[in-house]
Scaffold this active site. Structure first.
Site, short mmCIF file in Angstrom:
data_model
loop_
_atom_site.label_atom_id
_atom_site.label_comp_id
_atom_site.label_asym_id
_atom_site.label_seq_id
_atom_site.Cartn_x
_atom_site.Cartn_y
_atom_site.Cartn_z
N HIS A 192 0.81 -1.22 0.00
CA HIS A 192 0.00 0.00 0.00
C HIS A 192 0.85 1.27 0.00
CE1 HIS A 192 -3.77 1.91 -0.05
NE2 HIS A 192 -4.44 1.12 0.78
N ASP A 226 -2.39 1.95 -4.54
CA ASP A 226 -3.66 2.20 -3.86
C ASP A 226 -4.69 1.20 -4.35
OD1 ASP A 226 -2.68 4.25 -2.37
OD2 ASP A 226 -3.17 5.78 -3.88
#
Ligand SMILES: Cc1cc2nc3c(=O)[nH]c(=O)nc-3n(C[C@H](O)[C@H](O)[C@H](O)COP(=O)(O)OP(=O)(O)OC[C@H]3O[C@@H](n4cnc5c(N)ncnc54)[C@H](O)[C@@H]3O)c2cc1C
Lengths: 473, 465
Positions: free
Chosen positions: A444, A448
Site C-alpha cells: 500500500h 492504492d
C-alpha cells in the site's frame, strides 16, 4: 593421480557455499558425474557432481562448514595415494550473500538455453541490492550442525572468574545430571565445593527422584538438568523415553535456507503494508481452448496464460512493476515473472525473464523447463533471483481462495486459486461456468486500492479474452 | 438378564487374570468359557507340553548319567504314565483357576459367547442360553492350530492338541513346521527314541530368534538328538492310510507313522458375532488394539493371542491385567513392551529384547558381549557346558537392549535379563552387580564384563594394532 575437488562457482552471486552433506565417505568409489555432496546457498540446496572417477581420499571441509567458492574441499585419486596437506579454508557463516562484482566462468556448465541473469541498476538506489525470493528448503536433508547438540547444555559457559567450581564438585554435578550454575558456592571466593553440590541435591529433593540408570546417563550426556524433570515423567519414574522426548522437543536450528525465508518474509510482511483484492475470472473458454490445444499436441497450463496476461497488465501499469521503501520508488526496466513452484519440502520461485517479450509458446517451454528442474533440484541460484512480480498458483491444490506475501523487492503478488464449476448469472440467466479466484496482494505504500483493482481486472480481462489467445497460439 | 460391569470372553491366561484383577478393583465381573478354564496354555499348550518335556529331559539326563560317575541301568519309560501325570498336573492347575475365580467373586458362565450389541452378550451351551449385559467387555478368545486345507483328514495327521491326546508314541514322526512348537515336540520325541524328521519351508528353524542362538540349537538338534531337519523345502503330496503317512520333500519321499502339523496358529473369532459389536478382524484375522488394549469400539478391549502379537501366555496375562485396569480404573496403563520368550527345546532358549539383527534393522549402533557356558564353573559342574549368553547394548549409552541365552536353564535365567532391560540398566550396572558363585546366572555378569571391555574370565579384547 590425485585430483582436487573444488567448490564450484554457482553463478554470479555466490561467494560462499555451505556444505550440507557428503554423499560419499572417504574410501568410497566415485564415478565421473556421480553426486558427491550437497551444498546450500542462500537460495537453494544443490548437488555437486564429481568431474573425476576414483576413490574419495580425503574430505577437507566437513558437513556444516561454509567455504568460499573455488576452494578445495576434497581429494579424489587411487586408493593409497598420498594426499596434499591442505588446511580447510572456511569462512564465517555470516559472509553469505550475493556479491555482484565477482564474475567468472562457471565451473559447472550453465543449463542450456536460459538467458543470462540481468545485472540490475543498483548504484545510488536506496533499495537493498540483494533480493532473495522465498525459495528452497526443497532439497534440505535435516542434517543439523554440530552446535545444536550442545543446546541447553549446562557445561559452564561463564568465564572462570565468575563461575568457580572444584573438579570433584563438577564431577558430582555432571554425574547427577544437574545444572551446577544454580548452586551457591561456599568455598573461597564463592567457589562451589562438593559439599555445596550435595546440599543442593538434598535441598531440592534429588534423592526422591526415580530415574533409570540409562536415563540418568543419557541426561548427563545431553546436558539435561534432572531436577527440572521432577514430576514431568510419563510414568512414575524418569525413563529413557522421557529423556528422548525432551531431546526431540529441543529447538533445532532451521535449515539455513528456511531461516532466510523466515527473515525475508517477516520483513516483507511487517514493512510492506499488505492489502488484498480478489476477483473471479471466468475460465470456461480458456479451459475449452486448453483442451483443444492439448488434443493438438501442446498441454498449456493455466499458469502459462496467467504469466502472459500478467505481463501484459504490467506493461500497462508499470508502477506495479516497481518497488518502494516508502521514500523512493524504483521502476524495474524489465518484466521478470517469478513462478512459485511447490515442492514437497518447500517452495522455489524460478523466474521467467522478459515475460512480456515472449510468446505463449515460449512462456510454456520456459515454464516447463524451469518447473521440471525445480522439481529435480537443479535450478541455479541465478534462476531464482530478481523477479519483478510473482505468481503463486495453488489451483491444483483445491483451494477456493488464498492470499500470498509479497516477495521482497516487489510490490505485488498474484495468488491464483482452483477453478470450479459454479452457477453464475449471465444476461440475467443462471448458467454453469468454471470460475477461478485470483487475489492480488499489494504494497500500500506504492499501490492504492483503485490501482490494484484496475491492474487485477486487466489481468482478468486479458485472461478471459479468448480471441487474444486464439491469436497467440 | 444378568448385568455386569465387565464380561470377559475366554478363560485362558489372557482372560482369567483380567477377570480376577477387575473383580479386585470392585467391578462385578463375569467370564465366559466354551471349553476349559485355563485356555490353550493350561490345557493344550504350555503346561502339558512342559510336563512331558520334563520327563523326556530327565530320561535324557539319566541316560548320560555315566559321564557324571553314576551307574544307572535299564532306564526306560511308559508313555501312558507320562501322559497320566500330564493330565493330573493340568487338572490340578485347572481346579486352581476355578478356585481363584470363585474366591474373587467372578461369575463363571460355561458356554459360547456372542455379541448381540456391544453391551449385550449371549451365552449358549447345549441349547440353553443366557443373556448378559456388559458395561465393558474384554475379548480373550485366543488361537487354535492352523490346519491348512491341503492336509488330508486322517487320524495319523494331528496338530499339537491332538498329539497331546495320544496314549502311545509312534516309532517315527514327521513334523511339518520348524517353529517353536515344532522344535519343542521334535526334541521331546527324539529324547523318547522317536525317529523325527522335520520339514520347514523357510531357510531356517525358528526364524524369529537371534541367528547365533538358532545356529547353536540346530547343531544340537541334529548332532546330539539325531533329528533330521530339512529347511527351505515344502512337504507335498501328503497322504495317509492305515500303514502310515507319506509326503514328498523335493526329490525325496518321506514316510512316518505320524504327521505332526505345527504350521502356526489361527485366530479364534468364530461364533463371536463381532460385527454386532461394530468390530471386524484385521487382514490377518486378528483384532487390532492400541497400546492400552482398546479396540476401535470404546467399551470393548482385546488381549492375548487374539491381538496378533507374539503368542505367549505371559504376554496375554500382562495384557489382561492392563486391560482390566484400563476398563475399571480411572488411569490408563500402557502395555509392557519388554517380553521374554522361552523355548523349551534341548538346549533351552531364553530371549528378551532386541536381537542383534533387529537392532541393526532399526539402524541402532550396538555392542555385544558374549559368554560361553563352557567357561563357567557351574555349567561344568552340572555337566552341561553347552551354549552361551549374549547381551546386546546401545553402543553409546551402554543401555542393555537385548539378552539371549541358549543352554542349561536358559528359560529360568532369562528372568534377570528381563528385569535389567525393563529397568534400563546399563551393561556396567549389570557387570558391577554381584552374582552368586557358582551359578549359571553368573554368565550374565561375565558377558556384561566382556561387553564393557573388562572381561575377567574370558580372553581380553584384542588391542587394535
Ligand atoms: C503346544 C503349545 C505350547 C505352548 N507353549 C507355550 C509356552 O511354553 N510358553 C508360552 O508363553 N506360551 C506357550 N504357548 C502359547 C500360549 O498357550 C498362548 O499364548 C496362550 O494360551 C494365549 O492365551 P489367551 O488367553 O490369549 O488364549 P487361549 O489360551 O487360547 O484362551 C482362549 C480361550 O477362549 C475360549 N473361547 C474362544 N472363543 C470363545 C467364545 N466365543 N466364547 C467363550 N469362550 C471362548 C477358548 O475356549 C479358550 O479357552 C503354547 C501354545 C501351544 C499350542
Amino acid at each position: 593421480m590425485v585430483k582436487a575437488v573444488t567448490m564450484p562457482k554457482l553463478g554470479q552471486s555466490e561467494e560462499t557455499v555451505k556444505i550440507v552433506k557428503w554423499r560419499k565417505q572417504v574410501g568410497d568409489a566415485v564415478a565421473k558425474g556421480e553426486i558427491i555432496l550437497e551444498i546450500e546457498t542462500d537460495k537453494a540446496v544443490l548437488e555437486v557432481e564429481s568431474f573425476f572417477a576414483g576413490t574419495l581420499l580425503k574430505v577437507v571441509a566437513g558437513e556444516g562448514v561454509t567455504v568460499p567458492v573455488q576452494t578445495t574441499v576434497a581429494f579424489i585419486g587411487d586408493p593409497g595415494e598420498a594426499v596434499p596437506d591442505v588446511a580447510p579454508s572456511t569462512t564465517p557463516a555470516a559472509t553469505h550473500g550475493p556479491k555482484h562484482e565477482s564474475m567468472g566462468p562457471l565451473t559447472r556448465p550453465s543449463p542450456d538455453g536460459h538467458p543470462l541473469p540481468l545485472e540490475r541498476e543498483k548504484g545510488l538506489s536506496p533499495l537493498p541490492a540483494e533480493r532473495v525470493v522465498p525459495s528452497g528448503g526443497d532439497r534440505v536433508r535435516g542434517s543439523v550442525t554440530s552446535q545444536s547438540s550442545n543446546e541447553g547444555s549446562f557445561q559452564p559457559s561463564a568465564s572462570p572468574e565468575v563461575f568457580r567450581i572444584s573438579p570433584r564438585a563438577l564431577k558430582l554435578a555432571k554425574e547427577s545430571a544437574i545444572d551446577p550454575t544454580q548452586i551457591a558456592g561456599t568455598g573461597p571466593g564463592g567457589r562451589i565445593v562438593e559439599r555445596d553440590v550435595r546440599d543442593y541435591l538434598e535441598a531440592h529433593g534429588y534423592n526422591r527422584l526415580r530415574i533409570t540408570p540409562t536415563a540418568k546417563k543419557l541426561a548427563a550426556r545431553e546436558g539435561i538438568d534432572l531436577l527440572s524433570l521432577a514430576g514431568k515423567a510419563n510414568g512414575n519414574q524418569i525413563t529413557v523415553a522421557d529423556i528422548e522426548r525432551i531431546v526431540s522437543e529441543r529447538p533445532k536450528p532451521l535449515a539455513h535456507i528456511r531461516q532466510i525465508i523466515a527473515r525475508r518474509l517477516t520483513e516483507s510482511y511487517t514493512h510492506a503494508p499488505h492489502f488484498f483484492v480478489t476477483v473471479s475470472a471466468d475460465i470456461t473458454e480458456v479451459e475449452a481452448l486448453r483442451a483443444t490445444l492439448k488434443a493438438q499436441g501442446t498441454a498449456y497450463t493455466v499458469s502459462d496464460f496467467i504469466v502472459k496476461a500478467a505481463a501484459m497488465a504490467l506493461e500497462e501499469f508499470p508502477i506495479v512493476n516497481s518497488v518502494s521503501d516508502g521514500e523512493a520508488v524504483r521502476a524495474h526496466s524489465s518484466i521478470d515473472l517469478g513462478l512459485a513452484v511447490a515442492l514437497e519440502q518447500g517452495l522455489v520461485v524460478p523466474v521467467i525473464r522478459h515475460a512480456n517479450e515472449l510468446t505463449l509458446a515460449e512462456i510454456h517451454l520456459r515454464a516447463q523447463d524451469l518447473t521440471a528442474r525445480a522439481r529435480s533440484g537443479r535450478l541455479m541460484p541465478d534462476e531464482m533471483t530478481c523477479s519483478t512480480f510473482t505468481i503463486s498458483n495453488m489451483g491444483m491444490l483445491d483451494v477456493e481462495n488464498f492470499t500470498a506475501i509479497i516477495n521482497p523487492g516487489e510490490s505485488a503478488i498474484l495468488a491464483v486459486s482452483s477453478g470450479a464449476k459454479q452457477p453464475v448469472v449471465k444476461n440475467d440467466q443462471v448458467v454453469v461456468r468454471t470460475m477461478m479466484k485470483m487475489t492480488l496482494s499489494s504494497d500500500h505504500r506504492l499501490i492504492d486500492g483503485a490501482l490494484a483493482a484496475r491492474f487485477l481486472n486487466s489481468i482478468r480481462k486479458h485472461f478471459e479474452e479468448i480471441s487474444l489467445w486464439q491469436r497467440l497460439t | 438378564m444378568a448385568a455386569f460391569d465387565l464380561v470377559v470372553i475366554g478363560a485362558g491366561p489372557g482372560g482369567y487374570p483380567a477377570a480376577i484383577r477387575a473383580a479386585q478393583m470392585g467391578a462385578s465381573v463375569a467370564i465366559v468359557e466354551k471349553e476349559e478354564l485355563g485356555g490353550t496354555c493350561l490345557n493344550w499348550g504350555c503346561i502339558p507340553t512342559k510336563t512331558l518335556i520334563a520327563s523326556s529331559e530327565l530320561l535324557e539326563r539319566i541316560k548320560s548319567a555315566e559321564s557324571m560317575g553314576l551307574r544307572v541301568s535299564g532306564a526306560s519309560f511308559d508313555y501312558a504314565a507320562m501322559a497320566d501325570r500330564k493330565d493330573q498336573v493340568v487338572q490340578k492347575l485347572r481346579n486352581g483357576v476355578k478356585q481363584l475365580l470363585k474366591a474373587n467373586g467372578v461369575t463363571v458362565f460355561q458356554g459360547c459367547a456372542s455379541y448381540q450389541t456391544r453391551n449385550r452378550i449371549q451365552v449358549e451351551s447345549n441349547g440353553a442360553s443366557a443373556l448378559l449385559t456388559a458395561g465393558k467387555s474384554i475379548i480373550a478368545t485366543g488361537t487354535a492350530s492352523a490346519m491348512p486345507g491341503f492336509l488330508p483328514r486322517h487320524e495319523r495327521i494331528v496338530e499339537s492338541r491332538g498329539f497331546l491326546r495320544l496314549r502311545a508314541l509312534p516309532a517315527t514322526t514327521l513334523i511339518l513346521g520348524g517353529g517353536i512348537i515344532g522344535c519343542e515336540f521334535a526334541c521331546m520325541l527324539a529324547q523318547l527314541g522317536v525317529k523325527v524328521t522335520m520339514v520347514e519351508l523357510l531357510e531356517d528353524i525358528i526364524a524369529t530368534i537371534d541367528a547365533d542362538v538358532r545356529r547353536e540349537l540346530r547343531r544340537h538338534m541334529e548332532k546330539d538328538l539325531g533329528i533330521r531337519i530339512l529347511t527351505g523345502v515344502t512337504l507335498e503330496e501328503i497322504a495317509a492310510d492305515d500303514r502310515g503317512v507319506r509326503g514328498r520333500a523335493g526329490q525325496e519321499t518321506l514316510e512316518a507313522d505320524l504327521l505332526l502339523v505345527a504350521l502356526g496358529r489361527r485366530p479364534v473369532l468364530d461364533g463371536l458375532k463381532l460385527e454386532n459389536a461394530g468390530l471386524a478382524p484385521n487382514a490377518r484375522g486378528f483384532l487390532d488394539v492400541d497400546a492400552y488394549d482398546r479396540t476401535r469400539v470404546a467399551t470393548v478391549y482385546a488381549v492375548g493371542d487374539i491381538t496378533g502379537g507374539p503368542l505367549l501366555a505371559h504376554l496375554a496375562t500382562s495384557q489382561g491385567i492392563v486391560a482390566a485396569e484400563n476398563a475399571c480404573g480411572s488411569y490408563l496403563h500402557k502395555n509392557e513392551t519388554v517380553v521374554p520368550n522361552c523355548i523349551f527345546t534341548t538346549p533351552e532358549i531364553g530371549t528378551v529384547g532386541l536381537s542383534e539383527q533387529e537392532a541393526q534393522q532399526q539402524g541402532r549402533k550396538i555392542k555385544t558381549g558374549k559368554y560361553l557356558f563352557g567357561a563357567l564353573g557351574k555349567a561344568l559342574a552340572i555337566g552341561e557346558p553347552h551354549g552361551f549368553v549374549k547381551w546386546v547394548a546401545d553402543a553409546e549409552t551402554d543401555q542393555l537392549l537385548g539378552a539371549h541365552a541358549v543352554g542349561p536353564h536358559a528359560t529360568d535365567i532369562i528372568a534377570e535379563a528381563g528385569v535389567a532391560i525393563r529397568a534400563e540398566l546399563t551393561a556396567s550396572d549389570l557387570a558391577h552387580t554381584i552374582h552368586a558363585h557358582p551359578t549359571l546366572a553368573e554368565a550374565w555378569m561375565e558377558a556384561a564384563h566382556a561387553l564393557i571391555g573388562e572381561p575377567i574370565h574370558s580372553a581380553p579384547p584384542r588391542k587394535p594394532s
